[in-house]
Scaffold this active site. Sequence first.
Site, short mmCIF file in Angstrom:
data_model
loop_
_atom_site.label_atom_id
_atom_site.label_comp_id
_atom_site.label_asym_id
_atom_site.label_seq_id
_atom_site.Cartn_x
_atom_site.Cartn_y
_atom_site.Cartn_z
N HIS A 162 0.82 -1.21 0.00
CA HIS A 162 0.00 0.00 0.00
C HIS A 162 0.86 1.26 0.00
O HIS A 162 0.47 2.27 -0.57
CB HIS A 162 -0.96 -0.02 1.19
CG HIS A 162 -2.05 -1.03 1.05
ND1 HIS A 162 -2.20 -2.09 1.91
CD2 HIS A 162 -3.01 -1.17 0.12
CE1 HIS A 162 -3.23 -2.81 1.52
NE2 HIS A 162 -3.74 -2.29 0.44
N HIS A 164 -2.14 -5.55 -6.43
CA HIS A 164 -2.28 -6.81 -5.70
C HIS A 164 -3.73 -7.28 -5.74
O HIS A 164 -4.65 -6.51 -6.04
CB HIS A 164 -1.78 -6.66 -4.26
CG HIS A 164 -2.46 -5.61 -3.47
ND1 HIS A 164 -2.12 -4.27 -3.58
CD2 HIS A 164 -3.45 -5.67 -2.56
CE1 HIS A 164 -2.88 -3.57 -2.78
NE2 HIS A 164 -3.71 -4.39 -2.15
N CYS A 199 -14.61 -6.71 2.52
CA CYS A 199 -13.54 -6.72 1.52
C CYS A 199 -12.22 -7.02 2.22
O CYS A 199 -12.05 -6.71 3.40
CB CYS A 199 -13.47 -5.42 0.74
SG CYS A 199 -13.58 -3.95 1.74
N HIS A 220 -8.09 -9.23 1.36
CA HIS A 220 -7.09 -9.80 0.45
C HIS A 220 -6.95 -11.30 0.74
O HIS A 220 -6.92 -11.68 1.91
CB HIS A 220 -5.72 -9.16 0.67
CG HIS A 220 -5.75 -7.67 0.65
ND1 HIS A 220 -5.96 -6.91 1.79
CD2 HIS A 220 -5.60 -6.79 -0.36
CE1 HIS A 220 -5.92 -5.63 1.47
NE2 HIS A 220 -5.72 -5.52 0.18
N GLU A 236 -15.31 -11.20 9.47
CA GLU A 236 -15.62 -9.78 9.57
C GLU A 236 -17.08 -9.50 9.94
O GLU A 236 -17.37 -8.62 10.74
CB GLU A 236 -15.28 -9.09 8.24
CG GLU A 236 -15.20 -7.59 8.35
CD GLU A 236 -14.53 -6.96 7.15
OE1 GLU A 236 -15.16 -6.08 6.54
OE2 GLU A 236 -13.39 -7.33 6.82
N TYR A 239 -8.44 -0.94 -9.87
CA TYR A 239 -8.55 0.47 -9.52
C TYR A 239 -7.31 0.88 -8.72
O TYR A 239 -6.59 0.05 -8.18
CB TYR A 239 -9.82 0.75 -8.71
CG TYR A 239 -9.74 0.31 -7.27
CD1 TYR A 239 -9.39 1.22 -6.27
CD2 TYR A 239 -9.99 -1.01 -6.91
CE1 TYR A 239 -9.29 0.82 -4.95
CE2 TYR A 239 -9.91 -1.41 -5.59
CZ TYR A 239 -9.55 -0.50 -4.61
OH TYR A 239 -9.45 -0.90 -3.31
N GLU A 277 -4.36 2.26 -2.47
CA GLU A 277 -4.94 0.97 -2.83
C GLU A 277 -4.80 0.84 -4.34
O GLU A 277 -5.29 1.70 -5.08
CB GLU A 277 -6.42 0.89 -2.45
CG GLU A 277 -6.68 0.73 -0.99
CD GLU A 277 -6.50 -0.70 -0.48
OE1 GLU A 277 -5.85 -1.52 -1.16
OE2 GLU A 277 -6.98 -0.98 0.62
N GLU A 308 -5.56 -2.25 -6.65
CA GLU A 308 -6.04 -3.61 -6.50
C GLU A 308 -6.68 -4.16 -7.76
O GLU A 308 -7.35 -3.44 -8.51
CB GLU A 308 -7.05 -3.70 -5.35
CG GLU A 308 -6.42 -3.38 -4.02
CD GLU A 308 -7.33 -3.56 -2.84
OE1 GLU A 308 -6.81 -3.82 -1.75
OE2 GLU A 308 -8.57 -3.43 -2.99
N TRP A 316 -13.17 2.52 -3.34
CA TRP A 316 -13.46 1.34 -4.16
C TRP A 316 -14.96 1.08 -4.26
O TRP A 316 -15.43 0.61 -5.28
CB TRP A 316 -12.73 0.10 -3.63
CG TRP A 316 -13.11 -0.31 -2.24
CD1 TRP A 316 -14.11 -1.17 -1.88
CD2 TRP A 316 -12.50 0.13 -1.04
NE1 TRP A 316 -14.17 -1.27 -0.51
CE2 TRP A 316 -13.18 -0.49 0.04
CE3 TRP A 316 -11.43 0.99 -0.75
CZ2 TRP A 316 -12.84 -0.28 1.37
CZ3 TRP A 316 -11.09 1.18 0.58
CH2 TRP A 316 -11.79 0.55 1.61
#
Length: 174
Positions: free
Chosen positions: A22, A28, A63, A65, A83, A98, A108, A110, A155
């Site tokens: 980041h 990524h 959201c 990774h 979460e 984006y 970000e 991603e 995002w």
Amino acid sequence: MDVILVDEHDVELGTMEKMEAHRRAVLHRAFSIFIFNDKKELLLHQRALSKYHSGGLWTNTCCSHPFPGEKTADAASRRLQEEMGFNTPLQHAFSFVYKAPFDNGLTEHEYDHVFTGTYEGPVSPDPDEVADYCYKPVEEIVQSMQTHPQKYTEWFKIALPRLVAFLQEKNSGA
């Protein structure tokens, strides 16, 4: 935690520590989950104020990774449970790339895989991740984004219109 570095076609290139990725704005792999209830309302969550960026902003259901070596769909299911405190079947809808810089010097960048699902039941969010949550009609969210864009993550502002178009196309049988 390491993230999976990818190219613009989602081909794996290696791994990097998440915060370093980041700081350096390296592309990524990530995922975003959009859960709807039976009334077709979207489950939103407000990011915990302590998050490393975008704290207090509203966004899609979940959201994160995937871990290196973890399939993105498996990571999405795992993270939804961690979460938001529930599981439901997820379907991959589409992907997009984006890049969004933040005031704290992080960016970000991603390759974001978008998953959708439907869920009726209790929500038990992790307070370290989620400050609040609610179900809202998509039309109301879109209108709020237009009048108060500062309330939403970068995002989410990119993904939601794409999701609306995807769902309209899917429902029209195209």
